[in-house]
Design a protein around this motif. Sequence first.
Motif, mmCIF file in Angstrom:
data_model
loop_
_atom_site.group_PDB
_atom_site.id
_atom_site.type_symbol
_atom_site.label_atom_id
_atom_site.label_comp_id
_atom_site.label_asym_id
_atom_site.label_seq_id
_atom_site.Cartn_x
_atom_site.Cartn_y
_atom_site.Cartn_z
ATOM 1 N N THR A 261 0.783 -1.168 0.084
ATOM 2 C CA THR A 261 0.144 0.093 -0.043
ATOM 3 C C THR A 261 0.936 1.314 -0.161
ATOM 4 N N PHE A 262 1.532 1.445 -0.981
ATOM 5 C CA PHE A 262 2.334 2.565 -1.325
ATOM 6 C C PHE A 262 1.652 3.941 -1.346
ATOM 7 N N VAL A 263 2.246 4.707 -0.740
ATOM 8 C CA VAL A 263 1.928 6.285 -1.064
ATOM 9 C C VAL A 263 2.623 7.048 -2.088
ATOM 10 N N LEU A 264 3.833 6.474 -2.563
ATOM 11 C CA LEU A 264 4.563 6.862 -3.718
ATOM 12 C C LEU A 264 4.721 8.388 -3.870
ATOM 13 N N ALA A 265 5.399 8.570 -2.654
ATOM 14 C CA ALA A 265 5.751 10.316 -2.666
ATOM 15 C C ALA A 265 6.523 10.809 -3.641
ATOM 16 N N GLY A 266 7.342 10.093 -4.336
ATOM 17 C CA GLY A 266 8.513 10.672 -5.316
ATOM 18 C C GLY A 266 7.477 11.053 -6.525
ATOM 19 N N THR A 267 6.089 10.864 -6.646
ATOM 20 C CA THR A 267 5.680 11.150 -7.533
ATOM 21 C C THR A 267 5.188 12.740 -7.601
ATOM 22 N N GLY A 646 9.388 11.601 3.534
ATOM 23 C CA GLY A 646 9.564 12.976 4.289
ATOM 24 C C GLY A 646 8.996 14.262 3.698
ATOM 25 N N VAL A 647 8.657 13.883 2.314
ATOM 26 C CA VAL A 647 8.164 15.087 1.406
ATOM 27 C C VAL A 647 6.732 15.220 1.504
ATOM 28 N N ALA A 648 6.194 16.314 1.313
ATOM 29 C CA ALA A 648 4.539 16.201 1.228
ATOM 30 C C ALA A 648 4.259 17.492 0.294
ATOM 31 N N PRO A 649 2.804 17.183 -0.350
ATOM 32 C CA PRO A 649 2.504 18.256 -1.118
ATOM 33 C C PRO A 649 1.966 19.442 -0.680
ATOM 34 N N VAL A 650 2.469 20.553 -1.248
ATOM 35 C CA VAL A 650 1.965 21.875 -0.891
ATOM 36 C C VAL A 650 1.651 22.661 -2.514
ATOM 37 N N ARG A 651 0.562 23.386 -2.186
ATOM 38 C CA ARG A 651 -0.188 24.056 -3.314
ATOM 39 C C ARG A 651 0.847 25.362 -3.663
ATOM 40 N N SER A 652 1.125 26.038 -2.766
ATOM 41 C CA SER A 652 2.140 27.193 -3.078
ATOM 42 C C SER A 652 2.763 27.845 -1.923
ATOM 43 N N LEU A 653 2.420 27.270 -0.666
ATOM 44 C CA LEU A 653 2.998 28.098 0.477
ATOM 45 C C LEU A 653 3.342 27.090 1.574
ATOM 46 N N ALA A 654 4.754 27.335 2.230
ATOM 47 C CA ALA A 654 5.086 26.460 3.214
ATOM 48 C C ALA A 654 5.712 27.606 4.273
ATOM 49 N N THR A 655 5.335 27.154 5.700
ATOM 50 C CA THR A 655 6.034 28.176 6.693
ATOM 51 C C THR A 655 6.469 27.632 7.842
ATOM 52 N N VAL A 669 7.758 19.323 -0.872
ATOM 53 C CA VAL A 669 8.484 20.397 0.026
ATOM 54 C C VAL A 669 8.836 19.554 1.221
ATOM 55 N N GLN A 670 9.797 19.498 1.878
ATOM 56 C CA GLN A 670 10.098 18.808 3.176
ATOM 57 C C GLN A 670 10.264 19.901 4.250
ATOM 58 N N GLY A 671 9.685 19.444 5.532
ATOM 59 C CA GLY A 671 9.964 20.151 6.516
ATOM 60 C C GLY A 671 11.186 19.556 7.465
ATOM 61 N N LEU A 679 12.885 24.307 5.384
ATOM 62 C CA LEU A 679 12.092 24.035 4.381
ATOM 63 C C LEU A 679 13.049 23.711 2.938
ATOM 64 N N ALA A 680 12.672 22.560 2.379
ATOM 65 C CA ALA A 680 13.572 21.981 1.251
ATOM 66 C C ALA A 680 12.538 21.929 0.163
ATOM 67 N N VAL A 681 12.652 22.540 -0.850
ATOM 68 C CA VAL A 681 11.748 22.535 -1.967
ATOM 69 C C VAL A 681 12.548 21.999 -3.109
ATOM 70 N N THR A 682 12.038 20.985 -3.645
ATOM 71 C CA THR A 682 12.449 20.099 -4.906
ATOM 72 C C THR A 682 12.438 20.937 -5.900
ATOM 73 N N VAL A 683 13.555 21.181 -6.725
ATOM 74 C CA VAL A 683 13.481 21.863 -8.200
ATOM 75 C C VAL A 683 13.728 21.142 -9.127
#
Length: 836
Positions: A261-267, A646-655, A669-671, A679-683
């Motif tokens: 039951t993978f979440v497959l966060a790399g997508t 460790g990563v999670a989806p954001v729409r446009s804002l992380a604080t 983004v990773q907190g 905050l680490a933003v994958t580019v």
Amino acid sequence: MTVHVVSHTHWDREWYRPMESFRARLAELVARVCDQLDAGELGRFHLDGQTVTALDALAVRPDLADRIRAHAAAGRLHVGPWHVLADNQLVSGENLIRNLLAARRVAADLGLALADVGYCPDAFGHPADLPRVLRGFGLDTALVWRGAPPHLARFRWRAPDGSEVLAVNQGYYEPEVLWEAASAPDRLRAFREKQAGRDADGPYLLLNGGDHLAPRPLPAGLADGVAVESTLADYFDAIRDTVPAGDMVTGELRYPGDWLTFVLAGTLSARLHLKQANAATETLLEAWAEPLTVRAGRAESVGLLRHAWDQLLQNAPHDSICGCSVDEVHRENEVRFARARQAGEHLVERALLDLGLDTRLAGDPVADAAAVVVVNPHAAPVRGPVEVDVHTAPGHTLTGLRDAAGAPVAYELRETEPTPLFCADLDILPDTRDTLRHRVAFVADAPAGGWTGYTATVAAGEPPAVPAGVPGRTVTRGDWTLTVADDASFTLTDAATGRTLPGLGRLVDSGDAGDTYTYDPPRADETVTPVLREAWVHDSAVASRLVVRADLDIPAGLDADRGSRAAERVVLPLTVTATIWAGVPELDWRLEFDNAADDHRIQAHFPTDAPATSWTADAHFSLLTRPLKAPLGPLPEERGHEADAGVAPVRSLATLPGLAVLAPGLPEVQGIAGDRPSLAVTVLRAVGWLSRPDLRARTAGAGPQLPTPEAQCRRRITAAVGVRLDDGEAAVTEAAARRRAPLRAWQLRPGAATPAATPGLRVDGAQVSAYKPAEDGDGAVLRLVNPTSAEVVATVSGVDGRLVECDLAEQPVGGAAAGAAITLGPFATRSFRVTG
């Protein structure tokens, strides 16, 4: 202990085959299902949760239309409630709403009844606001799987605004149970025993089908009290009163899964250019095309608007927007995005034209003055930067810029070059004129929901040289001082508060031995940061910026056994631009480079100077708080599991405390916990396989083992991030909205007068999520959102007509609210029909 058997197919519209190849098989499957329903071999069949399956099949087999309608009318064939089964984390909340609206429209056109179950079987996790969206369409149930809490077979699921649905956590892929009649009794017994371990009371749900599989009927004699042919709605009715009150889950469903039951966060980061294109196209339609169509009263544009949304929705399924299909699929995705943008820009142009703002540059190029209009898509006044190309006659130059009141405005000349200008339209003969194009940047002030004009004065003469920067590593504007470090990161010092934040935008490159589903660091990894080569200071009345050139010297890929990064190296020349605009309390950080390496990930880190244990991000309509984590969780030791990425989806804002990062189009983004939380933003994430079975972070395959060389993203990479030194919910969510949809400027047709400041829709106290033509053609729909945790009171002005409250399906649910204060609770949305 009864097993409810629901025969179905799960139809990925495109994945390991392109769409047309899958469509050909879909048409065969639908014909076979009709035959089995006709013969009574199947009593009922669930044609996945998306109306696009019927639409696609009928496009190539129109002869099936009457049979499909007849079976649907008799309750034997079920479709919907979605138009497409979207990855519901990577698209906007409005995208999900348009999806459900499109399904209703398509079902009505085809004469089909929609299923009344919130069917979401294979999304890679589920957003916190999904119960709100479902309830807005009268759906009080959800079938979920990946990301659902594995210890709960069924539960109540509550969104941040309090909306609840009855959720069932059930894998959709169970074809083997009834695939062979001889073994079916034993397999069914094993299935019941497995389900009893999750839910001792029953009844149980068996989804008899799987990916792209034709159905097998229930074997004869199997239904005598053990299994019954059923529907999803019947199953939910059977369990409606069986969920304990304490089995309540609040917020997003991204729990670590159990076996397979993978979440497959790399997508979230595979083929990031698709995510950027999706975000830009959503913004074009939601913030520009729809509101301007309403403002201009262009009822004739509704068909084109729906067509643009249809192109965008076709890219929303998880195997499309997630970047985890074969390369051919994603080439077609890029074409659909382009088509949606072409339609959207045409809608904007035509609406502006009807509003008296002609942006078509036909006729003799200007030699004395050019009118410029700045349009504000927000229902609040905005001050922000804009760029505009002003085309003049050859041999002419700009001599100044004035606002609508005639006051001088500072501007910055960015580019000047001779540019042939072609224009043609229904009422304009095709013509090409020689012009001199001047790209101008300035900070504009625009009224809520409207526009204002500026005049660029022009005179004969040679244009001045574009101001060159001077070597340097520090700029100061107001209280802020910005300095670039040797690793091309920035230190921001705020004299007003005494804060100093080093390491902003620090780029870190690491190896990636994973696939499009999962980030997987090689056993012998090497992390690399850039080395500063040169820095240039550009300082004007408009902005202060540092333009940085740096080299990222990294391994060219992986070694032969994929266990470490290769010895061969490649240098990636980077350009990083950091800008502070006059009067805008935000750092604009931008990165550009050409990716020439394989199998690696680049993240931009933004650390704060305050302790923290959690970070906050925006989802569809709400702010969510998540715990800070290590960059990667423990690697699984048994087969069929995955690590917490460790990563999670954001729409446009992380604080983080005292720091906000605005990154629309960069949803991963990773907190990260530490002495200086970051905050680490994958580019960029570059990989070369659809799925691999030999990962450490996921100990089983997630799809076919097929090469995907274009997922290495050997292309121009761009990323833009805004940085603010505050974390107040209202301020940062408003800033995020402005970042998603900045002001836009156009030169008006030569000879046009400079327009006066003209306001439009204004909302005080809340944000606007949608201002769109109503689905039934009667007026418009205005949707207000409060993404914060505090109750707000909103007032609305600048609309023609009464506000009558409605649900997300645009059906009335309350009385008029014209001129009244509108209360929105924490994380609330409220929708209104605007009628004359």
